[in-house]
Design a protein around this motif. Structure first.
Motif: not given
Ligand SMILES: [Zn+2]
Lengths: 264, 311
Positions: A64-66, A68-69, A146-155
């Protein structure tokens, strides 16, 4: 999943033992090893015949990305006489995420369904496909929180995909011709930006052809993102008619021209 | 030359130069890549409980005027481990921190650098101010206890893009290069003395570029700027250090391929999660964090392209 394969198999084995001990050996062990599997069966498939089936494929991002659908795509290939497709997310039970009743008159062996979910946590996501012989064919996959890596979450909180351009709710759509006389229909329902919070839930979406024949019926559940794009493959290239009803009894409609003519 | 802006969202404890418990999470060994110049290489992975969020590269330059630090990692403990490792290389004090951009794996170690000026581009400071807490919470969820004691420290020196981009630290003349494309503001730092370019996340190497906030056109311009900078050694934001253009070309080629794949998928009528499972060409499948990073790119970038095909 992050759990090692060995651990997964140990859990499956342990679960199988437990299920037998409880006298529920007829429930097939869950390949996704969900702690909620027994409840899912009890809620949706009590006394039904079940099988996990490779012909039912669920595609979705790994996580899941915070904000985001979460896009989901279900592909069913080589199954005859599909009556119903029920999409379930264990973590958002009870209830289904989406029910899809395809055109049961068509001799469709291949069906596709795309939509977006508002998920906030890790969950198994399943598609259960009921065929005319009364068997549920189930496929699924885990979506990890547990999504993410660089650039998480959405700013910044993203605009809802269908955020309104106008004031009245509307439907945007397009059809693409597909092989073997099929067409792919995509549409999304636009909520006016000012009304998004108070917008009533969509209760039903129907797709019919120019002769008035029902080609598909969708019944959304609570975590479905009603403003994300819906994708359906329809076994016809005739012009289609989309009819959306909401919980306040409002109705939005539009026609989509022939996919054959839309071909560039 | 510096516009001043001081906002500190959370206070840190009085500075402790040599933390007692940092080593439990971060085993930071500086690699010397040029005279006076060191990097800490991050894991080529997404955030998880094993890497404690240490997935990006950071670095430092030892100058006659003191130590210049580039990026501070994902947590206070990481920042403290950096300071401890720096102290094993030199007795000179840290005199400035530069933050390349506002992504959580690059600035959340700021509160280990109490008392040191922290410089960043205006949009970077703005994003950290408005979204830093959310990013820190997100990382807490992903990596757990390694985040303890971390709080958001907004850069207190805003880099004035109209000012002289050259800053001298002893005989190390640093060129501050302001770009955008990976994120709304991407700072690169070229050490004119050694030819080392700290490229931040403008450049990825053998690791799939993270594109959630990407702007393809701007990013390609930033890569051109990097290529034209006259660097001899490039430190990517993620991935191994290189003495050639390879990481820049790889990043540019991947982004061109990704933009074309998304465009073609939308034109064909692909559904987002369907497009995610299209196989990757071997060259791009071989990058670290694939196919997860490609799938994230589809999640973030495809809805707008897909929506534009509907009427
Ligand atoms: Zn980044």
């Amino acid at each position: 999943m992050r759990a090692g394969t060995g651990l997964l198999w140990l859990c499956l084995f342990g679960y199988a033992l437990g299920a037998q001990a409880a006298g529920t050996a007829s429930i097939p062990a869950d390949p996704l090893d969900s702690s909620r599997w027994r409840y899912i069966v009890a809620e949706h498939f009590r006394d039904a015949r079940l099988m996990f089936d490779e012909r039912v494929q669920v595609r979705a991002p790994d996580a899941v990305e915070d904000g985001r659908a979460t896009p989901v795509f279900v592909r069913i290939s080589g199954l005859d006489d599909v009556r119903r497709i029920r999409v379930l997310a264990d973590a958002v039970a009870p209830g289904a995420v989406l029910d899809y009743f395809p055109d049961s008159g068509a001799a469709a062996r291949d069906l596709s369904l795309g939509f977006g979910l508002r998920l906030a946590q890790a969950t198994p996501l399943r598609a259960a496909v009921l065929t005319g012989d009364g068997v549920w064919h189930i496929g699924g996959r885990w979506i990890d929180a547990q999504g993410g890596g660089c650039a998480a979450p959405s700013m910044t909180l993203p605009e809802s995909a269908g955020a309104g351009k106008g004031l009245a709710p509307g439907i945007e759509a397009r059809a693409w011709p597909r092989p073997a006389g099929y067409q792919r229909l995509k549409f999304r329902i636009q909520a006016p930006a000012s009304a998004r919070e108070s917008w009533p839930a969509i209760t039903q979406i129907t797709i019919s052809d120019s002769a008035g024949r029902l080609r598909a019926r969708l019944v959304p559940g609570k975590t479905l993102d009603p403003t994300a794009v819906f994708t359906l493959d329809i076994a016809s290239r005739e012009p289609l008619h989309i009819d959306v009803r909401d919980a306040r009894g409002q109705r939005y409609e539009r026609g989509v021209g022939s996919a054959a003519r839309a071909l560039p | 030359m510096w516009a001043r802006c001081i906002v500190v969202l959370c206070l840190w404890l009085p500075c402790a130069v040599a933390p007692a418990f940092a080593d439990g999470y971060y085993d930071l060994a500086p690699q010397r890549i040029a005279p006076d110049t060191y990097v800490f290489l991050g894991a080529l992975e997404a955030f998880d409980f094993d890497n404690h969020g240490a997935v990006a590269n950071s670095g430092f330059i030892v100058t006659e005027q003191g130590v210049v630090v580039i990026d501070t990692g994902p947590s206070r403990l990481y920042g403290e481990a950096m300071r401890a490792a720096i102290a094993r290389v030199t007795e000179r004090p840290v005199v400035r921190v530069y933050i390349t951009h506002a992504h959580a794996d690059h600035f959340l170690g700021n509160n280990a650098f109490a008392g040191v000026p922290i410089a960043a581009l205006p949009a970077t400071a703005q994003t950290i101010r408005s979204a830093g807490e959310a990013m820190a919470r997100h990382l807490y969820d992903r990596v757990g206890a390694a985040m303890r004691g971390t709080s958001v420290v907004v850069p207190d020196e805003i880099i004035d893009r109209r000012a002289d981009p050259l800053v001298d630290y002893g005989d190390h003349r640093l060129e501050l290069i302001a770009t955008a494309g990976h994120s709304p503001a991407d700072l690169m730092i070229l050490d004119r003395r050694t030819g080392v370019l700290f490229a931040g996340d403008v450049v990825f190497h053998d690791r799939a570029p993270a594109t959630p906030h990407g702007d393809f056109a701007g990013w390609q311009r930033a890569l051109t700027t990097a290529a034209d900078s006259g660097f001899r050694i490039v430190v990517p934001g993620h991935g191994p250090v290189a003495e050639n253009d390879t990481p820049l070309e790889q990043t540019g080629a991947y982004l061109r391929w990704l933009a074309e794949r998304l465009r073609a998928g939308a034109a064909r009528g692909d559904s987002a999660a369907e497009l995610m499972f299209e196989p990757l060409p071997p060259r791009w499948a071989a990058l670290a964090v694939q196919p997860a990073e490609y799938r994230r790119s589809v999640t973030y970038l495809y809805p707008a392209l897909e929506g534009a095909t509907l009427k």
